[in-house]
Write an enzyme that holds these catalytic residues in place. Structure first.
Site, PDB file in Angstrom:
ATOM      1  N   TYR A  68       0.823  -1.218   0.000  1.00 26.94           N
ATOM      2  CA  TYR A  68       0.000   0.000   0.000  1.00 26.94           C
ATOM      3  C   TYR A  68       0.851   1.259   0.000  1.00 26.94           C
ATOM      4  O   TYR A  68       2.070   1.203   0.192  1.00 26.94           O
ATOM      5  CB  TYR A  68      -0.955   0.000   1.192  1.00 26.94           C
ATOM      6  CG  TYR A  68      -0.319   0.340   2.529  1.00 26.94           C
ATOM      7  CD1 TYR A  68       0.554  -0.548   3.161  1.00 26.94           C
ATOM      8  CD2 TYR A  68      -0.568   1.559   3.147  1.00 26.94           C
ATOM      9  CE1 TYR A  68       1.142  -0.227   4.380  1.00 26.94           C
ATOM     10  CE2 TYR A  68       0.009   1.883   4.371  1.00 26.94           C
ATOM     11  CZ  TYR A  68       0.864   0.994   4.981  1.00 26.94           C
ATOM     12  OH  TYR A  68       1.445   1.307   6.178  1.00 26.94           O
ATOM     13  N   ARG A  91       8.016   4.069  -4.829  1.00 25.88           N
ATOM     14  CA  ARG A  91       8.105   3.128  -3.703  1.00 25.88           C
ATOM     15  C   ARG A  91       7.100   1.987  -3.901  1.00 25.88           C
ATOM     16  O   ARG A  91       7.398   0.822  -3.613  1.00 25.88           O
ATOM     17  CB  ARG A  91       7.856   3.863  -2.377  1.00 25.88           C
ATOM     18  CG  ARG A  91       8.070   2.968  -1.172  1.00 25.88           C
ATOM     19  CD  ARG A  91       8.063   3.746   0.137  1.00 25.88           C
ATOM     20  NE  ARG A  91       6.764   4.321   0.433  1.00 25.88           N
ATOM     21  CZ  ARG A  91       6.517   5.116   1.466  1.00 25.88           C
ATOM     22  NH1 ARG A  91       7.477   5.438   2.307  1.00 25.88           N
ATOM     23  NH2 ARG A  91       5.312   5.606   1.663  1.00 25.88           N
ATOM     24  N   ARG A 145      -8.431 -20.158  -0.745  1.00 29.85           N
ATOM     25  CA  ARG A 145      -7.323 -19.990   0.197  1.00 29.85           C
ATOM     26  C   ARG A 145      -6.296 -21.129   0.152  1.00 29.85           C
ATOM     27  O   ARG A 145      -6.623 -22.279   0.451  1.00 29.85           O
ATOM     28  CB  ARG A 145      -7.876 -19.867   1.616  1.00 29.85           C
ATOM     29  CG  ARG A 145      -6.797 -19.478   2.617  1.00 29.85           C
ATOM     30  CD  ARG A 145      -7.357 -19.398   4.020  1.00 29.85           C
ATOM     31  NE  ARG A 145      -6.347 -18.897   4.939  1.00 29.85           N
ATOM     32  CZ  ARG A 145      -5.329 -19.615   5.408  1.00 29.85           C
ATOM     33  NH1 ARG A 145      -5.187 -20.878   5.039  1.00 29.85           N
ATOM     34  NH2 ARG A 145      -4.455 -19.084   6.232  1.00 29.85           N
ATOM     35  N   HIS A 156      -1.649 -21.137   0.629  1.00 30.66           N
ATOM     36  CA  HIS A 156      -0.549 -20.194   0.826  1.00 30.66           C
ATOM     37  C   HIS A 156       0.115 -19.787  -0.486  1.00 30.66           C
ATOM     38  O   HIS A 156       0.167 -18.617  -0.816  1.00 30.66           O
ATOM     39  CB  HIS A 156       0.480 -20.761   1.811  1.00 30.66           C
ATOM     40  CG  HIS A 156       0.002 -20.727   3.228  1.00 30.66           C
ATOM     41  ND1 HIS A 156      -1.101 -21.448   3.660  1.00 30.66           N
ATOM     42  CD2 HIS A 156       0.437 -20.045   4.310  1.00 30.66           C
ATOM     43  CE1 HIS A 156      -1.300 -21.210   4.934  1.00 30.66           C
ATOM     44  NE2 HIS A 156      -0.389 -20.362   5.357  1.00 30.66           N
ATOM     45  N   LYS A 206       6.444  -1.885   1.812  1.00 34.93           N
ATOM     46  CA  LYS A 206       5.266  -1.305   2.470  1.00 34.93           C
ATOM     47  C   LYS A 206       4.099  -2.283   2.367  1.00 34.93           C
ATOM     48  O   LYS A 206       3.178  -2.119   1.577  1.00 34.93           O
ATOM     49  CB  LYS A 206       4.931   0.066   1.861  1.00 34.93           C
ATOM     50  CG  LYS A 206       4.120   0.930   2.811  1.00 34.93           C
ATOM     51  CD  LYS A 206       4.217   2.388   2.447  1.00 34.93           C
ATOM     52  CE  LYS A 206       3.203   3.241   3.173  1.00 34.93           C
ATOM     53  NZ  LYS A 206       3.264   3.151   4.629  1.00 34.93           N
ATOM     54  N   GLU A 243      12.294   2.403  13.869  1.00 36.70           N
ATOM     55  CA  GLU A 243      11.320   3.424  13.463  1.00 36.70           C
ATOM     56  C   GLU A 243      10.079   3.278  14.324  1.00 36.70           C
ATOM     57  O   GLU A 243       9.991   2.364  15.151  1.00 36.70           O
ATOM     58  CB  GLU A 243      10.964   3.265  11.983  1.00 36.70           C
ATOM     59  CG  GLU A 243      10.290   1.927  11.695  1.00 36.70           C
ATOM     60  CD  GLU A 243       9.957   1.695  10.225  1.00 36.70           C
ATOM     61  OE1 GLU A 243       9.829   2.659   9.464  1.00 36.70           O
ATOM     62  OE2 GLU A 243       9.811   0.511   9.867  1.00 36.70           O
ATOM     63  N   LEU A 280      11.177   1.358   6.905  1.00 34.21           N
ATOM     64  CA  LEU A 280      10.544   1.824   5.680  1.00 34.21           C
ATOM     65  C   LEU A 280      11.277   3.096   5.235  1.00 34.21           C
ATOM     66  O   LEU A 280      11.494   3.988   6.056  1.00 34.21           O
ATOM     67  CB  LEU A 280       9.069   2.153   5.943  1.00 34.21           C
ATOM     68  CG  LEU A 280       8.326   2.557   4.676  1.00 34.21           C
ATOM     69  CD1 LEU A 280       7.925   1.317   3.878  1.00 34.21           C
ATOM     70  CD2 LEU A 280       7.096   3.376   4.993  1.00 34.21           C
TER      71      LEU A 280
HETATM   72  N1  PMP Z   1       7.505   3.920   8.899  1.00 30.10           N
HETATM   73  C1  PMP Z   1       6.362   3.213   8.895  1.00 30.10           C
HETATM   74  C2  PMP Z   1       6.356   1.850   9.506  1.00 30.10           C
HETATM   75  C3  PMP Z   1       5.194   3.754   8.339  1.00 30.10           C
HETATM   76  O1  PMP Z   1       4.056   3.042   8.314  1.00 30.10           O
HETATM   77  C4  PMP Z   1       5.227   5.072   7.798  1.00 30.10           C
HETATM   78  C5  PMP Z   1       3.986   5.704   7.228  1.00 30.10           C
HETATM   79  N2  PMP Z   1       3.518   5.080   6.091  1.00 30.10           N
HETATM   80  C6  PMP Z   1       6.429   5.770   7.821  1.00 30.10           C
HETATM   81  C7  PMP Z   1       7.551   5.171   8.373  1.00 30.10           C
HETATM   82  C8  PMP Z   1       6.534   7.153   7.233  1.00 30.10           C
HETATM   83  O2  PMP Z   1       6.530   7.110   5.818  1.00 30.10           O
HETATM   84  P1  PMP Z   1       6.018   8.287   4.898  1.00 30.10           P
HETATM   85  O3  PMP Z   1       6.848   9.488   5.245  1.00 30.10           O
HETATM   86  O4  PMP Z   1       6.265   7.807   3.525  1.00 30.10           O
HETATM   87  O5  PMP Z   1       4.575   8.517   5.198  1.00 30.10           O
END
Ligand code: PMP
Length: 285
Positions: A33, A52, A99, A101, A147, A179, A203
């Site tokens: 996403y 991305r 369903r 895997h 993501k 993060e 991310l």
């Molecule tokens: N880390 C994670 C785990 C996130 O979910 C997000 C938000 N999507 C971010 C960092 C920040 O990313 P962005 O600046 O692209 O929104």
């Protein structure tokens, strides 16, 4: 139509958008996403988000959809919504299959969902006061650079933060910060920015990237590398970055006050610079 969804070829009110129970996103979290924000009727950093997304799709091997197609759908859904300040959610799952895997089939048709909703942003009060964060042990998988819609650990961490009266939960792995549950994090020390380097452990946030570029252009040194828990606690300032939060000051970590206990001057400076760039639509790579 104000708040609106696009799902597999149709524009609908969000509540009317339904996916089959065998959608692999619903069954396995088998999808990726993006969240894009608009300011003044323009989608901010759309190209970066699409790049991305393209990478996420390729890393998990979802085929049968192009980012150009996704871009067109996003733009059309956004235009139809007529919402100037919106949060656009874009999700691509591997598709629908009874369903099991392994998906085995090369001809699955991915499910594309786009929703556009009004977005209020961080309340002014919170932006001025700064936020408290807690830390939790890192328990997520080894490919956090993708993501993925598999967000159970992030959801559980965010809930713990909320229960603790904090704004965000920050993951710590072997003594080092990774993060937040939905944000990236920076520390500020002696006028320099420190943030964990890109890699499979975080991310690559779009806002993170923009802040780093912006800071470097302004002559503010940025060090991307391991950031220990102690270094975060000893920093003069810290802030979170994300599409929704933009640049948001952190004033305490695990109940311990950061620096002055107020949003620091570097955080404000970067926030103001960010808003200025947004106003001028300066988001090209
Ligand atoms: N880390 C994670 C785990 C996130 O979910 C997000 C938000 N999507 C971010 C960092 C920040 O990313 P962005 O600046 O692209 O929104």
């Amino acid at each position: 139509m104000p708040e609106i969804a696009f799902l597999n070829g149709e524009f609908l009110p969000i509540d009317d958008a339904k996916v089959p129970v065998d959608d692999r996103g619903y069954q396995f979290g088998d999808g990726v996403y993006e969240i894009v924000k608009s300011y003044n009727g323009r989608l901010w950093a759309l190209d970066r988000h699409l790049r991305r997304l393209e990478r996420s799709l390729s890393e998990v091997g979802i085929t049968g959809i192009t980012v150009d197609e996704v871009r067109e759908r996003i733009l059309e859904t956004y235009e139809r919504s007529g919402i100037s300040r919106a949060l656009v959610y874009v999700q691509v799952t591997r598709g629908v299959l009874p369903r099991r895997h392994a998906w085995t089939s090369a001809s699955l048709k991915p499910t594309l969902l786009v929703t556009v909703r009004k977005f209020q942003g961080v309340p002014d009060e919170l932006r001025r006061s700064g936020v408290e964060v807690i830390t939790l042990p890192e328990v997520r998988w080894g490919r956090r650079d993708i993501k993925s819609i598999n967000l159970l650990p992030n959801v559980l961490a965010a809930q713990k933060a909320w229960e603790a009266g904090a704004y965000e939960a920050i993951f710590v792995e072997g003594g080092y910060i990774t993060e937040g549950s939905h944000t990236n994090i920076f520390a500020v020390r002696d006028g320099r920015l420190f943030t964990p380097q890109e890699g499979p452990h975080i991310l690559p946030g779009i806002t993170r990237g923009l802040v780093i570029e912006m800071a470097r252009e302004e002559g503010i040194p940025v060090e991307e590398g391991p950031l220990s828990y102690e270094a975060l606690l000893e920093a003069d300032e810290a802030f979170l970055t994300a599409t929704g939060e933009e640049v948001l000051g952190v004033v305490s970590v695990d109940g311990r006050r950061m620096g002055s206990g107020k949003v620091g001057p570097m955080t404000w400076r970067l926030y103001e610079m960010f808003v200025d760039r947004v106003e001028r639509g300066m988001d090209s790579p």
